[in-house]
Scaffold this motif. Structure first.
Motif, PDB file in Angstrom:
ATOM      1  N   SER A 168       7.270  -2.431   2.223  1.00 34.48           N
ATOM      2  CA  SER A 168       7.625  -4.073   1.614  1.00 34.48           C
ATOM      3  C   SER A 168       8.270  -3.930   0.159  1.00 34.48           C
ATOM      4  O   SER A 168       9.287  -3.469   0.338  1.00 34.48           O
ATOM      5  CB  SER A 168       6.113  -4.718   1.055  1.00 34.48           C
ATOM      6  OG  SER A 168       6.794  -6.090   0.662  1.00 34.48           O
ATOM      7  N   THR A 169       7.293  -3.914  -1.220  1.00 34.92           N
ATOM      8  CA  THR A 169       8.480  -3.840  -2.394  1.00 34.92           C
ATOM      9  C   THR A 169       8.507  -1.437  -2.493  1.00 34.92           C
ATOM     10  O   THR A 169       9.105  -1.458  -3.304  1.00 34.92           O
ATOM     11  CB  THR A 169       6.491  -3.663  -3.660  1.00 34.92           C
ATOM     12  OG1 THR A 169       5.595  -2.979  -3.197  1.00 34.92           O
ATOM     13  CG2 THR A 169       6.678  -4.321  -3.396  1.00 34.92           C
ATOM     14  N   GLY A 170       8.135  -1.691  -1.209  1.00 38.08           N
ATOM     15  CA  GLY A 170       8.160   0.038  -1.819  1.00 38.08           C
ATOM     16  C   GLY A 170       7.466   0.941  -2.865  1.00 38.08           C
ATOM     17  O   GLY A 170       7.536   2.362  -2.718  1.00 38.08           O
TER      18      GLY A 170
ATOM     19  N   THR B 150       4.645   1.722  -2.536  1.00 37.08           N
ATOM     20  CA  THR B 150       3.090   2.777  -1.758  1.00 37.08           C
ATOM     21  C   THR B 150       4.313   3.974  -1.985  1.00 37.08           C
ATOM     22  O   THR B 150       3.444   5.220  -2.202  1.00 37.08           O
ATOM     23  CB  THR B 150       2.929   2.293  -0.839  1.00 37.08           C
ATOM     24  OG1 THR B 150       2.241   1.053  -0.791  1.00 37.08           O
ATOM     25  CG2 THR B 150       1.980   3.473  -0.256  1.00 37.08           C
TER      26      THR B 150
ATOM     27  N   ARG C 109      -4.499  -0.492  -5.444  1.00 39.10           N
ATOM     28  CA  ARG C 109      -3.079  -1.579  -5.601  1.00 39.10           C
ATOM     29  C   ARG C 109      -3.761  -2.909  -6.371  1.00 39.10           C
ATOM     30  O   ARG C 109      -4.926  -3.142  -5.765  1.00 39.10           O
ATOM     31  CB  ARG C 109      -2.733  -2.335  -4.385  1.00 39.10           C
ATOM     32  CG  ARG C 109      -1.937  -3.021  -4.930  1.00 39.10           C
ATOM     33  CD  ARG C 109      -0.786  -3.826  -3.688  1.00 39.10           C
ATOM     34  NE  ARG C 109      -0.277  -2.732  -2.271  1.00 39.10           N
ATOM     35  CZ  ARG C 109       0.847  -2.659  -1.924  1.00 39.10           C
ATOM     36  NH1 ARG C 109       2.110  -3.164  -2.574  1.00 39.10           N
ATOM     37  NH2 ARG C 109       1.295  -2.238  -1.411  1.00 39.10           N
TER      38      ARG C 109
ATOM     39  N   ASP D 110       4.167   5.334   8.303  1.00 36.88           N
ATOM     40  CA  ASP D 110       3.387   3.779   7.618  1.00 36.88           C
ATOM     41  C   ASP D 110       3.710   2.602   8.242  1.00 36.88           C
ATOM     42  O   ASP D 110       4.827   3.224   8.966  1.00 36.88           O
ATOM     43  CB  ASP D 110       3.514   3.727   6.581  1.00 36.88           C
ATOM     44  CG  ASP D 110       2.281   3.012   5.360  1.00 36.88           C
ATOM     45  OD1 ASP D 110       1.168   2.976   6.342  1.00 36.88           O
ATOM     46  OD2 ASP D 110       2.473   2.766   4.089  1.00 36.88           O
ATOM     47  N   ASP D 111       3.101   1.581   8.213  1.00 35.18           N
ATOM     48  CA  ASP D 111       3.550   0.517   8.859  1.00 35.18           C
ATOM     49  C   ASP D 111       4.923  -0.046   8.385  1.00 35.18           C
ATOM     50  O   ASP D 111       5.561  -0.693   9.375  1.00 35.18           O
ATOM     51  CB  ASP D 111       2.533  -0.598   9.483  1.00 35.18           C
ATOM     52  CG  ASP D 111       1.870  -0.976   8.669  1.00 35.18           C
ATOM     53  OD1 ASP D 111       2.114  -0.357   6.700  1.00 35.18           O
ATOM     54  OD2 ASP D 111       1.543  -2.715   8.369  1.00 35.18           O
TER      55      ASP D 111
ATOM     56  N   LYS E  80      -0.399  -8.709   6.777  1.00 37.69           N
ATOM     57  CA  LYS E  80      -1.519  -8.017   5.725  1.00 37.69           C
ATOM     58  C   LYS E  80      -1.652  -8.825   4.765  1.00 37.69           C
ATOM     59  O   LYS E  80      -2.956  -8.568   4.330  1.00 37.69           O
ATOM     60  CB  LYS E  80       0.092  -7.271   4.456  1.00 37.69           C
ATOM     61  CG  LYS E  80       0.848  -6.366   4.517  1.00 37.69           C
ATOM     62  CD  LYS E  80       1.580  -5.778   3.386  1.00 37.69           C
ATOM     63  CE  LYS E  80       1.276  -5.796   2.291  1.00 37.69           C
ATOM     64  NZ  LYS E  80       2.006  -4.868   1.380  1.00 37.69           N
TER      65      LYS E  80
HETATM   66  C1  R5P Z   1      -0.378  -1.218   3.231  1.00 37.44           C
HETATM   67  O1  R5P Z   1      -1.977  -1.102   3.551  1.00 37.44           O
HETATM   68  C2  R5P Z   1       0.559  -1.084   4.420  1.00 37.44           C
HETATM   69  O2  R5P Z   1       0.555  -0.192   5.154  1.00 37.44           O
HETATM   70  C3  R5P Z   1       1.921  -0.397   3.712  1.00 37.44           C
HETATM   71  O3  R5P Z   1       1.543   0.907   3.131  1.00 37.44           O
HETATM   72  C4  R5P Z   1       2.141  -1.542   2.596  1.00 37.44           C
HETATM   73  O4  R5P Z   1       2.539  -2.805   3.655  1.00 37.44           O
HETATM   74  C5  R5P Z   1       3.541  -1.471   1.712  1.00 37.44           C
HETATM   75  O5  R5P Z   1       3.952  -1.989   0.542  1.00 37.44           O
HETATM   76  P1  R5P Z   1       4.707  -1.698  -0.121  1.00 37.44           P
HETATM   77  O6  R5P Z   1       5.690  -1.392   0.330  1.00 37.44           O
HETATM   78  O7  R5P Z   1       4.896  -2.973  -1.518  1.00 37.44           O
HETATM   79  O8  R5P Z   1       3.969  -1.081  -1.763  1.00 37.44           O
END
Ligand code: R5P
Length: 298
Positions: free
Chosen positions: A220-222, A224, A191, A216-217, A93
């Motif tokens: 992480s924190t959930g 999104t 973000r 999604d790829d 990232k």
């Molecule tokens: C963002 O560009 C990625 O594709 C994921 O959506 C993102 O890394 C998810 O991160 P988090 O779970 O912290 O929102």
């Protein structure tokens, strides 16, 4: 071919070795009393192609160092070729300099990984395709998408829309939707770089009454996916199913997902979970067959 798995990918390593009718090579992986990583490969014959499997999952830097030490030990042991399988590439990232004063971290990590000569890399669903350019040796990027497509083709897709949770996922979500014969909607996400807070600003079409699929790829924190689910439920959508290649298992995140408005989360085993808790909403598909198919070509 001999299979060597680091401590981040023991379970996946065993599955891959079993599918190839092999066993994992014996390795001592520990720490010296001064806290330094210790690696000792106990293979009897190094005159072989070595497959080195290690996800760069938590604790990331520890797994990274262990990977480098294993690669060096293989080289010094005299293997003919090293094929590195890194199911999840950490630091991906950090693929841009977002603010002056920040490093281009993934490029640094790519350099560190290549301190011992690796002949080929196999990885899955990179955060950004351009990352392959930071590697000197060929990088084969595999994808969990065929597993997700297979899963969704067996489910009821009536009245279902694919939603791209952010700008970075538009291309992948559109092609995923096309493969399932579905339409796609796009979320406008922001973000805050200083605190990581995610805000959903809008969506480009009506979604009321539709069931939703998101791909999604990584999680992480959930934030999104949880924030997008909140937003979508306010628009009165039906069931929300999410498929994600890499679940980073940040402590407490799966618990948040269980409490969230997401109905089901499908992930893969690119990252091994340290706890054995059962989660109602979680389904895990294995990427082992996809990796094995690639390894059979070596
Ligand atoms: C963002 O560009 C990625 O594709 C994921 O959506 C993102 O890394 C998810 O991160 P988090 O779970 O912290 O929102």
């Amino acid at each position: 071919m001999k299979i060597f798995s680091g401590s981040a990918s023991q379970k996946l390593g065993i599955k891959i070795a079993n599918d190839l009718n092999l066993s994992l090579e014996k390795i001592y992986l520990g720490r010296f009393s001064n806290d330094e990583s210790q690696v000792w490969l106990k293979a009897e014959d190094f005159n072989t192609t070595a497959v080195l499997i290690q996800s760069l999952s938590r604790p990331v830097d520890e797994h990274l160092v262990q990977f480098c030490l294993m690669a060096d030990a293989l080289k010094r042991g005299g293997v003919k070729k090293i094929v590195a399988v890194i199911p999840y590439l950490a630091y991906s990232k950090q693929d841009k300099i977002f603010r002056t004063g920040e490093p281009l971290s993934v490029k640094v990590i790519a350099k560190i990984i290549q301190t011992a000569k690796i002949n080929k890399f196999i990885t899955l669903d990179l955060h950004n395709k351009a990352i392959v350019g930071f590697f000197e040796s060929p990088v084969i990027e595999l994808s969990a998408i065929p597993l997700f497509l297979e899963y969704f083709r067996k489910s009821n897709l009536k009245n279902t829309l694919v939603v791209a949770p952010d700008a970075g996922s538009i291309k992948a979500s559109t092609s995923f939707a096309q493969s399932l014969g579905l339409e796609v909607a796009y979320i406008d996400k922001k973000r805050d770089l200083s605190n990581g807070k995610v805000s959903i600003l809008g969506i480009n079409r009506q979604v009321k009454g539709n069931n939703i699929v998101m791909v999604d790829d990584m999680i992480s924190t959930g934030s999104t996916l949880i924030e997008t689910a909140k937003f979508l439920k306010k628009q009165r959508v039906g069931k929300i199913t999410v498929a994600v290649s890499h679940h980073l298992f940040v402590p407490g995140v799966q618990e948040k997902i269980e409490q969230s408005l997401i109905d089901k989360l499908i992930i893969t085993d690119t990252i091994e979970r340290s706890n054995k808790k059962q989660y109602k909403k979680l389904k895990v598909l294995s990427v082992a067959p996809i990796i094995v198919k690639e390894l059979r070509k070596i």
